[in-house]
Motif scaffolding. Structure first.
Motif, PDB file in Angstrom:
ATOM      1  N   LYS A   1       0.827  -1.203   0.000  1.00 56.37           N
ATOM      2  CA  LYS A   1       0.000   0.000   0.000  1.00 56.37           C
ATOM      3  C   LYS A   1       0.871   1.265   0.000  1.00 56.37           C
ATOM      4  O   LYS A   1       0.658   2.180  -0.790  1.00 56.37           O
ATOM      5  CB  LYS A   1      -0.933   0.019   1.212  1.00 56.37           C
TER       6      LYS A   1
ATOM      7  N   GLN B   1      -6.667  -1.546  -1.206  1.00 58.44           N
ATOM      8  CA  GLN B   1      -7.988  -2.154  -0.976  1.00 58.44           C
ATOM      9  C   GLN B   1      -8.985  -1.456  -1.897  1.00 58.44           C
ATOM     10  O   GLN B   1      -9.000  -0.235  -1.988  1.00 58.44           O
ATOM     11  CB  GLN B   1      -8.387  -1.937   0.490  1.00 58.44           C
TER      12      GLN B   1
ATOM     13  N   TYR C   1      -9.327  -6.093  -4.766  1.00 54.68           N
ATOM     14  CA  TYR C   1      -8.190  -5.172  -4.638  1.00 54.68           C
ATOM     15  C   TYR C   1      -7.942  -4.418  -5.940  1.00 54.68           C
ATOM     16  O   TYR C   1      -8.268  -4.900  -7.018  1.00 54.68           O
ATOM     17  CB  TYR C   1      -6.909  -5.948  -4.259  1.00 54.68           C
TER      18      TYR C   1
ATOM     19  N   ILE D   1      -4.078 -10.823  -1.776  1.00 60.68           N
ATOM     20  CA  ILE D   1      -4.496 -11.040  -3.169  1.00 60.68           C
ATOM     21  C   ILE D   1      -4.376 -12.512  -3.570  1.00 60.68           C
ATOM     22  O   ILE D   1      -4.507 -12.852  -4.749  1.00 60.68           O
ATOM     23  CB  ILE D   1      -3.695 -10.160  -4.153  1.00 60.68           C
TER      24      ILE D   1
END
Length: 515
Positions: free
Chosen positions: A16, A23, A35, A259
């Protein structure tokens, strides 16, 4: 194991922080198990897809690509068996009101036996030091043997229940092994039920005039229903393959591990059409080719293994997975299956159209057999990212986080940095980028100290950094820094393109696969 879970948490937050994975719908508190790929993630993902696509279509003159639609005629999913048989066994805990996959609960229990065995081995290894013989200890220690026997007993019973599709026995195993709900801690379980994983929607304008259609749960059927179109228009001779990259959708109830298991994901699939009777030979060949493709990335040969299926799908006569060692254990990244002629024969039956191939060599018509290679783009992305993620302690005591990505897959190939924002350095740096940008994904970076800028590029996996300084203006040389070793050398601006392209070219990977 705890340490590995730690690494996994860091990987998720690193993804991230550095623009790899977000997300989905985050400002609305997210959508579970969906995602989005950020600015660096999409580059890495596209490079993975390019590596796969080119290894299929450039290295094999008998493999061509298609791109079929996501929506397909609903009878296709009847023919493929997905309407009746695409199910997960689900169980609810009455106290926590949470739903679980029964097979996953039992697999976790099997993993607990493995953990117990590994703990015994680790303890003994510490105790005996260099004199420790692990293989002998595993085969003779009573506690290890006891855990191994229990694991084997559970494993055999579990495999039988799955193969027999015996939902009652799956529930009984959960009760017999005292498997509790992770949230409520109780064994207050419902019956096990089957749940279909396909998403459905309506196509058409009015409720009475609409047709129920499905979002495809795999990309393979789009290849099967087009196989004759491709064969005829491309004048393809058997054996030949059709490759496709595309989105698929599964209404996973227990979506987890970032994921690794998602509701909307991407697949890279190739269906290889062969003569009946030659399928197992081709199955073996494609197993070897696909493992070579993975190993060419240099993530570590020991991180891969084949796992043969205990439960063969109704259409297969051989199936294996290539598993990769993720931070949460060895997990499937790619499946290689010998699908026999099940799909084409079934579509022939349901559509009423002949899907036979006339073989000019044998002078006979037959429905071809199929070898499938199917790989999840997102799982491949996760395996590359987790293998690349490295924390290093440097000589000066500082630590750096570096993504040691295979250079050909790295999102940014080179960062060009003026030492300061004055003295004509930025202009010179821009000139270098203007020359390189047609061949390489470049980034210009002038903010913060040069050390901080290096760290930032390390964190996104940029293989090369180029620094423009006083000497550059005198003799047209720059400092070229290598990501993995942090070594620096002075090179001429005119030589930059050749040096970098040589290291980051997809060609270097493809040559390894073709060896």
């Amino acid at each position: 194991m705890a340490q590995q879970e730690d690494v996994f948490k860091k990987l998720v937050s690193h993804s991230k922080e550095y623009g790899f994975v977000f997300q989905s719908s985050e400002i609305y508190d997210g959508l579970s198990a969906v995602y989005d790929y950020g600015q660096n993630g999409v580059e890495l993902k596209n490079n993975i897809k390019k590596y796969w696509w080119e290894s299929m279509t450039l290295l094999n003159e008998n493999v061509v690509g298609i791109d079929s639609a996501i929506f397909m005629h609903p009878t296709i999913w009847k023919a493929s068996g997905h309407v009746d048989a695409f199910n997960d066994p689900l169980i609810d805990n009455k106290d926590s009101k949470k739903r679980y996959r029964a097979d996953v609960l039992i697999e976790d229990q099997i993993a607990k036996f493995d953990d117990k065995i590994n703990k015994e081995v680790e303890k003994a290894a510490k105790k005996y030091g260099d004199a420790f013989d692990e293989a002998q200890y595993r085969s003779t220690n009573p506690r290890v043997l006891e855990h191994a026997a229990k694991r084997e007993e559970l494993h055999t019973r579990f495999a039988k229940a799955l193969n027999d599709n015996n939902l009652d026995d799956l529930r009984q195993i959960i009760l017999d092994y005292d498997i509790v709900c992770p949230i409520s801690g109780t064994k207050n379980w419902t019956e096990v039920r089957q749940f279909n994983l396909m998403f459905s929607t309506e196509m058409g304008s009015t409720s009475d005039g609409s047709m129920k259609v499905y979002l495809r749960p795999e990309t393979a059927q789009g290849i099967f229903v087009n196989y004759l179109n491709v064969q005829k228009t491309g004048r393809m001779k058997i054996p030949f393959g059709i490759a496709q990259i595309g989105k698929a959708f599964r209404n996973e109830i227990v979506a987890r591990q970032f994921i690794f298991r998602m509701r909307e994901f991407e697949q890279m699939e190739m269906q290889f059409f062969v003569r009946p009777g030659e399928e197992l030979e081709w199955f073996k060949k494609w197993k070897e080719t696909r493992l070579k493709w993975h190993k060419a990335l240099g993530l570590g040969d020991q991180k891969y293994r084949f796992h043969d299926h205990e439960k063969l799908a109704h259409y297969a006569n051989a199936a294996t997975d290539i598993e990769f060692e993720m931070p949460f254990g060895f997990k499937e990244v790619e499946g290689i299956h010998s699908r026999t002629n099940f799909d084409l024969s079934s579509h022939e039956k349901y559509s009423g159209k002949k899907l036979q191939y006339f073989d000019p060599e044998t002078k006979e018509s037959y429905v071809p057999y199929v070898i499938e290679t199917s790989i999840g783009v997102d799982r491949m992305f996760l395996s590359v990212l987790s293998a690349a993620y490295t924390e290093e302690v440097l000589e000066n005591g500082e630590t750096r986080v570096v993504l040691k990505l295979p250079a050909a897959l790295a999102p940014i190939k080179v960062a060009v940095m003026p030492l300061t924002k004055k003295d004509g350095f930025p202009e010179k740096a821009r000139q270098i980028i203007d020359d390189l940008k047609f061949d390489l994904k470049c980034q210009y970076d002038e903010k913060d100290s040069i050390g901080k800028r290096y760290r930032r590029q390390d964190a996104i996996g940029t293989p090369f950094c180029v620094t423009v300084d006083h000497q550059t203006l005198e003799d047209n040389t720059v400092t070229l820094r290598y990501r993995d070793t942090m070594e620096q050398e002075r090179v001429g601006i005119a030589d930059l393109k050749n040096i970098i392209c040589d290291q980051v070219s997809m060609k270097t990977l493809l040559k390894k696969v073709a060896e």
